[in-house]
Each structure stands twice: as structure tokens, then as C-alpha cells.
Design a protein around this motif. Structure first.
Motif, mmCIF file in Angstrom:
data_model
loop_
_atom_site.group_PDB
_atom_site.id
_atom_site.type_symbol
_atom_site.label_atom_id
_atom_site.label_comp_id
_atom_site.label_asym_id
_atom_site.label_seq_id
_atom_site.Cartn_x
_atom_site.Cartn_y
_atom_site.Cartn_z
ATOM 1 N N UNK A 1 7.592 8.723 20.698
ATOM 2 C CA UNK A 1 6.580 7.589 20.706
ATOM 3 C C UNK A 1 6.137 8.421 19.126
ATOM 4 N N UNK A 2 5.608 7.961 17.698
ATOM 5 C CA UNK A 2 5.090 8.416 16.813
ATOM 6 C C UNK A 2 4.295 8.299 16.514
ATOM 7 N N UNK A 3 2.734 8.916 15.752
ATOM 8 C CA UNK A 3 1.544 8.220 15.842
ATOM 9 C C UNK A 3 1.528 8.619 13.680
ATOM 10 N N UNK A 4 1.096 7.552 13.535
ATOM 11 C CA UNK A 4 0.605 7.662 11.905
ATOM 12 C C UNK A 4 -0.533 7.272 11.388
ATOM 13 N N UNK A 5 -1.267 7.671 10.747
ATOM 14 C CA UNK A 5 -2.000 7.463 10.072
ATOM 15 C C UNK A 5 -2.340 6.364 9.131
ATOM 16 N N UNK A 6 -3.756 6.158 8.984
ATOM 17 C CA UNK A 6 -3.493 4.788 7.890
ATOM 18 C C UNK A 6 -3.127 4.381 6.678
ATOM 19 N N UNK A 7 -2.737 6.292 6.406
ATOM 20 C CA UNK A 7 -1.911 6.327 5.110
ATOM 21 C C UNK A 7 0.163 6.197 5.539
ATOM 22 N N UNK B 1 0.425 -0.944 -0.187
ATOM 23 C CA UNK B 1 0.143 -0.478 0.095
ATOM 24 C C UNK B 1 0.765 1.508 -0.190
ATOM 25 N N UNK B 2 2.242 1.549 0.682
ATOM 26 C CA UNK B 2 2.817 2.215 1.210
ATOM 27 C C UNK B 2 3.771 2.698 2.274
ATOM 28 N N UNK B 3 4.422 4.050 1.728
ATOM 29 C CA UNK B 3 5.882 3.285 2.923
ATOM 30 C C UNK B 3 6.165 4.897 3.856
ATOM 31 N N UNK B 4 6.918 5.172 4.059
ATOM 32 C CA UNK B 4 7.475 5.837 5.130
ATOM 33 C C UNK B 4 8.172 5.892 6.100
ATOM 34 N N UNK B 5 8.636 7.089 6.317
ATOM 35 C CA UNK B 5 10.546 6.607 7.263
ATOM 36 C C UNK B 5 10.448 7.804 8.043
ATOM 37 N N UNK B 6 11.594 7.408 9.484
ATOM 38 C CA UNK B 6 11.429 8.209 10.381
ATOM 39 C C UNK B 6 12.129 7.740 11.024
ATOM 40 N N UNK B 7 12.814 8.458 11.816
ATOM 41 C CA UNK B 7 14.538 8.905 12.568
ATOM 42 C C UNK B 7 14.336 7.788 13.459
#
Length: 222
Positions: free
Chosen positions: A91-97, A57-63
Motif C-alpha cells: 500500500x502506498x499513500x500520497x498527499x494532495x500533490x 495538476x501533477x503526476x508521479x510514478x511508483x513501481x
């Protein structure tokens, strides 16, 4: 991490501009970056709504770095992740995308995160250098996760388990802090040594007040 509706895969990622040309050098450089924790976690999400098909579906990056499957959690379709880097744990929070919608301030700079657990609208983090801070983070406002309280006790927990909504079990190691002084009695450094295993029951019924974060401990000396 896997839920009923999705699978989250976390992998290490390094900017391509930092890699030399050979694969051996890449491997050595990867180890070097890992040792100083300059790592970007690349997050990919696979949709599992259809039992017959699994598709990207998708991807992202975080340190930051995660510890294990308990560093990730999903609530109301949103992904919550506990990470740590050179600036501390967060703590990091991401939505459904996988769009980032909130992130907490760092806690415990210079310390390694040893365990994490999500319970409803709260997250619990254990970091350690010479003593064990247990941090409670409020996630009710997903755009602004906030630290509610912390408790400092000797040792550290490598596993946190929810007992009920007001109690948390921690299993890990008991340690003894060692204070090093010079000839005139000035403290020059502090270290610690492991003295045994530990099981603790944390009362987190009132995390807003530090004094109400209590621990009842059972020690098993080595």
C-alpha cells in the motif's frame, strides 16, 4: 478513479532508454515487460473543483500494478493505492500533490494480488498462489502503513465488498491444493486447481489477532 474533487488516471510507463527504435519492437518489449511485471504505474491527477473545466495538476510514478478502480481510494485529500510487483503486494499513500508520504512493507512475495478494498483506516488485500491470504493493513498512521493480520484459506477472492465496519464479503473461486511428491515421498512442488465458485463472509472485528479473522463460506462446485 474519480472523487468529488479529482480524477486519478493510472497508466503504464516504461523508461525510454529501454525501448528500441521501432514501434513494433516497442510493443513487443512492452508485452515482455508486462509478463514479468516490471511495470511502473504513472499517476496523473486532474483537478475537478470547477465543474466547467478539468485541468492537469501533477503526476508521479511508483513501481507496481493496480487491479481495478478498487485499488485506489481517497481519504482526507490523500490518495491510497494498492499495488503488487515481483516483491509482493503493498500500500502506498500520497498527499494532495501526489507526493508519497508512506508505504507499507511488501507481503506475499511471488504471489499475484487478486483483489483489494479500502474501508476507513484499513486496507484489505487478497493474494494467491496455492492458498488465499487475506491481509489487513492499518492506515491510521499514513507515514507507516502496518500489516495487522492475515488469514489463509483455500481459494481466492476476486472481489471484496464491505458489508459493515466489522464484516467483509469476498467473492471468487474455491481451489484445491495439490502436493506433488517424488518416489521417496519428498514434496517437490505444490499446485492448485479450481473446484468451484465461493462466497465468503470475513469477520474482521479484531484484525490484530489472527485467530479472530474468520470466514463463513458458501461453495458452488463446478
Amino acid at each position: 478513479y474519480k472523487s468529488i474533487v479529482c480524477i486519478i488516471i493510472s497508466t503504464k510507463w516504461y523508461p525510454s532508454s529501454l525501448f528500441p527504435s521501432t514501434s513494433i519492437d516497442k510493443f513487443i518489449l512492452a508485452l515482455l515487460f508486462n509478463s514479468i511485471e516490471l511495470i511502473l504505474a504513472s499517476l496523473s491527477i486532474y483537478n475537478a473543483f470547477n465543474a466547467q473545466y478539468l485541468y492537469y495538476t501533477t503526476k508521479n510514478k511508483i513501481i507496481g500494478k493496480t487491479i481495478n478502480q478498487y485499488s485506489l481510494d481517497e481519504q482526507n485529500g490523500h490518495l491510497r493505492i494498492a499495488l503488487y510487483d515481483n516483491d509482493g503486494a503493498k500500500i502506498a499513500i500520497f498527499d494532495e500533490n501526489l507526493k508519497q508520504i508512506g508505504i507499507s512493507n511488501h507481503v506475499a512475495k511471488g504471489e499475484k494480488m487478486y483483489s483489494s478494498r479500502f474501508m476507513g483506516n484499513k486496507a484489505y488485500l487478497v493474494t494467491y498462489k496455492t492458498v488465499d491470504p487475506l491481509f489487513v493493513i492499518d492506515l491510521s498512521n499514513e507515514t507507516k502503513p502496518t500489516v495487522l493480520g492475515e488469514l489463509h484459506i483455500p481459494g481466492y477472492s476476486t472481489y471484496l465488498h464491505p458489508y459493515d465496519e466489522n464484516h467483509l464479503i469476498g467473492i471468487g473461486m474455491e481451489t484445491e491444493e495439490i502436493v506433488n511428491k517424488n518416489s521417496i515421498g519428498k514434496v517437490t512442488s505444490t499446485t492448485s486447481k479450481i473446484t468451484g465458485m465461493k462466497m465468503a463472509l470475513f469477520d474482521v472485528s479484531d484484525a490484530v489477532s489472527y485467530t479472530h479473522l474468520r470466514a463463513h463460506e458458501t461453495l458452488m462446485n463446478l
